[in-house]
Design a protein around this motif. Structure first.
Motif, PDB file in Angstrom:
ATOM      1  N   ALA A  27     -11.435  30.905 -36.707  1.00  0.00           N
ATOM      2  CA  ALA A  27     -10.133  30.803 -36.365  1.00  0.00           C
ATOM      3  C   ALA A  27      -9.717  31.616 -35.222  1.00  0.00           C
ATOM      4  CB  ALA A  27      -9.078  30.381 -37.432  1.00  0.00           C
ATOM      5  N   ILE A  28     -10.173  31.549 -33.998  1.00  0.00           N
ATOM      6  CA  ILE A  28     -10.222  32.721 -33.148  1.00  0.00           C
ATOM      7  C   ILE A  28      -9.006  32.779 -32.579  1.00  0.00           C
ATOM      8  CG2 ILE A  28     -10.986  31.112 -31.204  1.00  0.00           C
ATOM      9  CD1 ILE A  28     -12.368  33.841 -30.226  1.00  0.00           C
ATOM     10  N   GLY A  29      -8.028  31.583 -32.598  1.00  0.00           N
ATOM     11  CA  GLY A  29      -6.852  31.606 -31.843  1.00  0.00           C
ATOM     12  C   GLY A  29      -5.864  32.363 -32.854  1.00  0.00           C
ATOM     13  N   HIS A  30      -6.118  32.267 -34.055  1.00  0.00           N
ATOM     14  CA  HIS A  30      -5.205  32.706 -35.172  1.00  0.00           C
ATOM     15  C   HIS A  30      -5.453  34.455 -35.260  1.00  0.00           C
ATOM     16  CE1 HIS A  30      -3.049  33.701 -38.864  1.00  0.00           C
ATOM     17  NE2 HIS A  30      -3.976  34.245 -39.281  1.00  0.00           N
ATOM     18  N   TRP A  31      -6.987  34.764 -34.858  1.00  0.00           N
ATOM     19  CA  TRP A  31      -7.202  36.168 -35.189  1.00  0.00           C
ATOM     20  C   TRP A  31      -6.719  36.507 -33.921  1.00  0.00           C
ATOM     21  CZ3 TRP A  31     -13.222  35.509 -35.839  1.00  0.00           C
ATOM     22  CH2 TRP A  31     -13.303  34.748 -37.262  1.00  0.00           C
ATOM     23  N   LEU A  32      -6.892  36.223 -32.639  1.00  0.00           N
ATOM     24  CA  LEU A  32      -6.190  37.018 -31.410  1.00  0.00           C
ATOM     25  C   LEU A  32      -4.568  37.095 -31.545  1.00  0.00           C
ATOM     26  CD1 LEU A  32      -8.207  35.601 -28.631  1.00  0.00           C
ATOM     27  CD2 LEU A  32      -8.211  37.872 -29.565  1.00  0.00           C
ATOM     28  N   GLY A  33      -4.117  36.177 -32.265  1.00  0.00           N
ATOM     29  CA  GLY A  33      -2.223  36.156 -32.476  1.00  0.00           C
ATOM     30  C   GLY A  33      -2.118  37.333 -33.413  1.00  0.00           C
ATOM     31  N   GLU A  70       4.004  27.640 -32.153  1.00  0.00           N
ATOM     32  CA  GLU A  70       2.728  26.500 -31.689  1.00  0.00           C
ATOM     33  C   GLU A  70       3.037  26.118 -30.555  1.00  0.00           C
ATOM     34  OE1 GLU A  70       0.144  23.763 -32.997  1.00  0.00           O
ATOM     35  OE2 GLU A  70       1.280  25.508 -34.208  1.00  0.00           O
ATOM     36  N   ALA A  71       4.540  26.205 -30.002  1.00  0.00           N
ATOM     37  CA  ALA A  71       4.160  25.869 -28.426  1.00  0.00           C
ATOM     38  C   ALA A  71       3.340  26.629 -27.411  1.00  0.00           C
ATOM     39  CB  ALA A  71       5.812  25.970 -27.720  1.00  0.00           C
ATOM     40  N   ALA A  72       3.373  28.021 -28.087  1.00  0.00           N
ATOM     41  CA  ALA A  72       2.241  28.923 -27.117  1.00  0.00           C
ATOM     42  C   ALA A  72       1.027  28.814 -27.480  1.00  0.00           C
ATOM     43  CB  ALA A  72       2.940  30.277 -27.522  1.00  0.00           C
ATOM     44  N   ALA A  73       0.556  28.145 -28.619  1.00  0.00           N
ATOM     45  CA  ALA A  73      -0.737  27.993 -28.706  1.00  0.00           C
ATOM     46  C   ALA A  73      -1.833  27.272 -27.676  1.00  0.00           C
ATOM     47  CB  ALA A  73      -1.028  27.246 -30.209  1.00  0.00           C
ATOM     48  N   MET A  74      -2.974  27.684 -27.800  1.00  0.00           N
ATOM     49  CA  MET A  74      -3.846  26.921 -26.667  1.00  0.00           C
ATOM     50  C   MET A  74      -4.071  25.364 -27.192  1.00  0.00           C
ATOM     51  SD  MET A  74      -7.652  27.482 -25.561  1.00  0.00           S
ATOM     52  CE  MET A  74      -7.590  28.868 -24.510  1.00  0.00           C
ATOM     53  N   GLY A  75      -3.561  24.514 -26.484  1.00  0.00           N
ATOM     54  CA  GLY A  75      -3.635  23.157 -26.809  1.00  0.00           C
ATOM     55  C   GLY A  75      -4.824  22.544 -25.996  1.00  0.00           C
ATOM     56  N   TYR A  76      -4.658  21.014 -26.216  1.00  0.00           N
ATOM     57  CA  TYR A  76      -5.963  20.568 -25.623  1.00  0.00           C
ATOM     58  C   TYR A  76      -5.962  20.546 -24.196  1.00  0.00           C
ATOM     59  CZ  TYR A  76      -7.252  18.311 -29.958  1.00  0.00           C
ATOM     60  OH  TYR A  76      -7.767  18.174 -31.369  1.00  0.00           O
ATOM     61  N   HIS A 120      -1.043  31.675 -24.791  1.00  0.00           N
ATOM     62  CA  HIS A 120      -1.548  32.265 -25.812  1.00  0.00           C
ATOM     63  C   HIS A 120      -2.489  33.385 -25.587  1.00  0.00           C
ATOM     64  CE1 HIS A 120      -3.916  32.759 -30.004  1.00  0.00           C
ATOM     65  NE2 HIS A 120      -2.738  32.129 -30.290  1.00  0.00           N
ATOM     66  N   PRO A 121      -2.730  34.272 -26.442  1.00  0.00           N
ATOM     67  CA  PRO A 121      -3.560  35.474 -26.044  1.00  0.00           C
ATOM     68  C   PRO A 121      -4.809  34.892 -25.877  1.00  0.00           C
ATOM     69  CG  PRO A 121      -2.397  36.197 -27.999  1.00  0.00           C
ATOM     70  CD  PRO A 121      -1.865  34.674 -27.727  1.00  0.00           C
ATOM     71  N   LEU A 122      -5.513  34.004 -26.537  1.00  0.00           N
ATOM     72  CA  LEU A 122      -6.892  33.485 -26.208  1.00  0.00           C
ATOM     73  C   LEU A 122      -6.800  32.639 -24.988  1.00  0.00           C
ATOM     74  CD1 LEU A 122      -9.612  32.646 -27.133  1.00  0.00           C
ATOM     75  CD2 LEU A 122      -8.683  30.514 -28.310  1.00  0.00           C
ATOM     76  N   THR A 123      -5.838  31.989 -24.573  1.00  0.00           N
ATOM     77  CA  THR A 123      -5.625  31.216 -23.146  1.00  0.00           C
ATOM     78  C   THR A 123      -5.644  32.460 -22.146  1.00  0.00           C
ATOM     79  OG1 THR A 123      -4.223  29.508 -23.956  1.00  0.00           O
ATOM     80  CG2 THR A 123      -4.315  29.934 -21.629  1.00  0.00           C
ATOM     81  N   GLY A 168       2.185  20.149 -22.020  1.00  0.00           N
ATOM     82  CA  GLY A 168       1.139  20.582 -22.849  1.00  0.00           C
ATOM     83  C   GLY A 168       0.668  22.152 -22.401  1.00  0.00           C
ATOM     84  N   MET A 169       1.106  22.669 -21.148  1.00  0.00           N
ATOM     85  CA  MET A 169       0.736  24.020 -20.768  1.00  0.00           C
ATOM     86  C   MET A 169       2.064  24.563 -20.271  1.00  0.00           C
ATOM     87  SD  MET A 169      -2.614  22.798 -18.430  1.00  0.00           S
ATOM     88  CE  MET A 169      -2.812  24.401 -17.748  1.00  0.00           C
ATOM     89  N   SER A 170       2.102  25.909 -20.593  1.00  0.00           N
ATOM     90  CA  SER A 170       3.235  26.542 -19.952  1.00  0.00           C
ATOM     91  C   SER A 170       3.230  26.794 -18.382  1.00  0.00           C
ATOM     92  CB  SER A 170       3.240  28.128 -20.609  1.00  0.00           C
ATOM     93  OG  SER A 170       2.163  28.849 -20.120  1.00  0.00           O
TER      94      SER A 170
END
Length: 488
Positions: free
Chosen positions: A115-121, A131-137, A67-70, A187-189
């Protein structure tokens, strides 16, 4: 030569510690390359979003992406490790921790206004990250742990624990890939996992304990046992998880990576506690060994070197003087009327006087010289790169220092000393002859009225060093000097 030059460790142990420190410094030197590699991968992932190049952030079609945030958070941590100044490093790591805190609040509270993850996306030219690319736990915990390791001070137990936690989370992904399970199962690419591993390697040099690393790398039996246990434990747990998958794949496909990771982390934690315990035990043993070695070369009363240390030092000093063509002189000091101090004020007063002499003598010496208690109230100075005239000049300063600084316990009169000097002559391989000449000069100083230096300084008379006659040489000795001290 001061007492702190006594070896703290044996040559082998000291070399092993230096080797461990060199490895840690190598990690610190390579941190720039590792952090630069992590920053480059993060930059490529962000460029993939900006330029709509899906392969840069989602290399496996059905797997997880970055994800861009990651990528942005990992880029902040990479810049922190690339910063040469601690303030800039701390600022980048703190900024990364702030972004991760906002993402953590978003995961715990989906309706969060931040919702910083949504903003960067939304800022990317690519379609919205899946959803698979989002920053998970897993990514969140890993990057948070690395941020803590960068923020805390060096050689911190908290920093090492944070890196161990980050490695434990990454192990879930690595185990899943090694079992050929679903690429997104951990849970991580793969890209996020690689970035996290590079950042951990770039940070681990800040918190490795040299003694613990030395214990793992040493050639001792304990170290070999620890390495064997580590290899067997890690490989054994991994093979056990693989067998569980083969026996009941339908039931273990979901839980095997997690179970195996827990086993691996527990094994590493147990070994780390063992290493810490053994490192503490080894450190205590080394300190005891150093204390024993210091006692073996030190006079217990005065703190100066003893005669055994003199013999060892004299061998090295004579070899250096012959090799470099420099002088080597000895100064023999005897406290005047020391027996009367013991008789009038007691042996405790005499011991205090000897301790004061042991405190004063090193002040007049260089690090390359040696002060030793030669016996009773006699002290020997070995002066490297010094000729006879230099030894006489130093002896005069020491004599004046005694007269000005030391006195009888009741303060009625000063303590004086008679001093004899001699120089190592060409062809002499030991200090025995030079010490004998200094002893004869000391005897002349006693007979000449005490509180004087022999041979006389150039300003007070010619500097000569006559040979003692045979009958006088037979009379010279500590007993005769004590008899001379007894005379008024």
């Amino acid at each position: 030569m001061p007492l702190d030059t006594a070896r703290q460790f044996s040559a082998r142990n000291f070399g092993e510690v230096r080797h461990a420190i060199r490895i840690i410094r190598r990690f610190e030197r390579y941190r720039f390359r590792l952090a630069a590699a992590a920053a480059g991968i993060c930059g490529l992932a962000l460029a993939g979003y900006l330029l709509d190049l899906r392969a840069l952030y989602l290399p496996v079609a059905e797997g997880g992406g970055t994800h861009p945030l990651t990528a942005l958070t990992a880029l902040m941590l990479a810049l922190a490790r690339l910063s040469p100044h601690r303030k800039a490093e701390f600022a980048f790591a703190l900024l990364a921790m702030l972004l991760l805190s906002l993402r953590g609040a978003e995961l715990l509270w989906p309706q969060s206004p931040l919702a910083i993850g949504h903003w960067l996306g939304a800022l990317s030219l690519s379609p919205a990250p899946s959803e698979a690319a989002a920053m998970g736990y897993n990514s969140l915990i890993t990057l948070c742990a690395i941020s803590v390791a960068v923020l805390v001070e060096r050689r911190s137990a908290m920093g090492m624990a944070a890196l161990a936690a980050a490695f434990g989370v990454c192990s879930t992904v690595i185990v899943a890939y090694s079992y050929a399970l679903h690429p997104a199962f951990g849970g991580m690419s793969p890209i996020t996992t690689l970035i996290a591993l590079l950042l951990m390697l770039a940070t681990v040099g800040r918190h490795i304990d040299p003694l613990a690393l030395r214990l793992l790398l040493s050639d001792s039996a304990v170290s070999r046992l620890l390495r064997r246990q580590l290899l067997l434990a890690l490989s054994g747990f991994w093979i056990g998880g693989l067998l569980l998958l083969q026996l009941q794949p339908a039931q273990w496909t979901t839980a095997a990576p997690l179970v195996t990771t827990v086993m691996l982390v527990l094994a590493v934690a147990g070994l780390m506690s063992t290493v810490a315990m053994l490192a503490g035990t080894e450190n205590a043993r080394q300190l005891q060994q150093a204390a024993l070695e210091r006692l073996s070369v030190t006079d217990a009363l005065t703190g100066l070197s003893n005669r055994w240390a003199c013999d060892v030092f004299a061998g090295r000093a004579i070899a250096a003087a012959q090799r470099e063509g420099t002088g080597l002189a000895v100064v023999l000091i005897d406290i005047d009327r020391f027996k009367s101090v013991n008789d009038r004020y007691g042996h405790a007063a005499g011991d205090r006087l000897l301790r004061e002499v042991g405190r004063l003598l090193p002040r007049w010496l260089r690090r390359s010289d040696l002060a030793a208690r030669w016996g009773g109230e006699e002290f020997l100075l070995i002066l490297t790169t010094t000729r006879l005239t230099g030894a006489i000049a130093l002896a005069e300063r020491v004599r004046h220092c005694f007269e000005d600084s030391l006195s009888l316990p009741d303060g009625s009169e000063p303590i004086t000393a008679s001093i004899g000097c001699a120089e190592l002559l060409t062809g002499e391989d030991t200090l025995d002859a030079a010490i004998s000449r200094a002893d004869a000069a000391l005897y002349r100083a006693k007979n000449g009225g005490r509180n004087r230096v022999e041979p006389r300084p150039p300003t007070l008379g010619p500097v000569t060093e006559p040979e003692a006659p045979e009958d006088e040489a037979r009379q010279i000795g500590p007993h005769n000097r004590r008899a001379a001290d007894a005379t008024p």
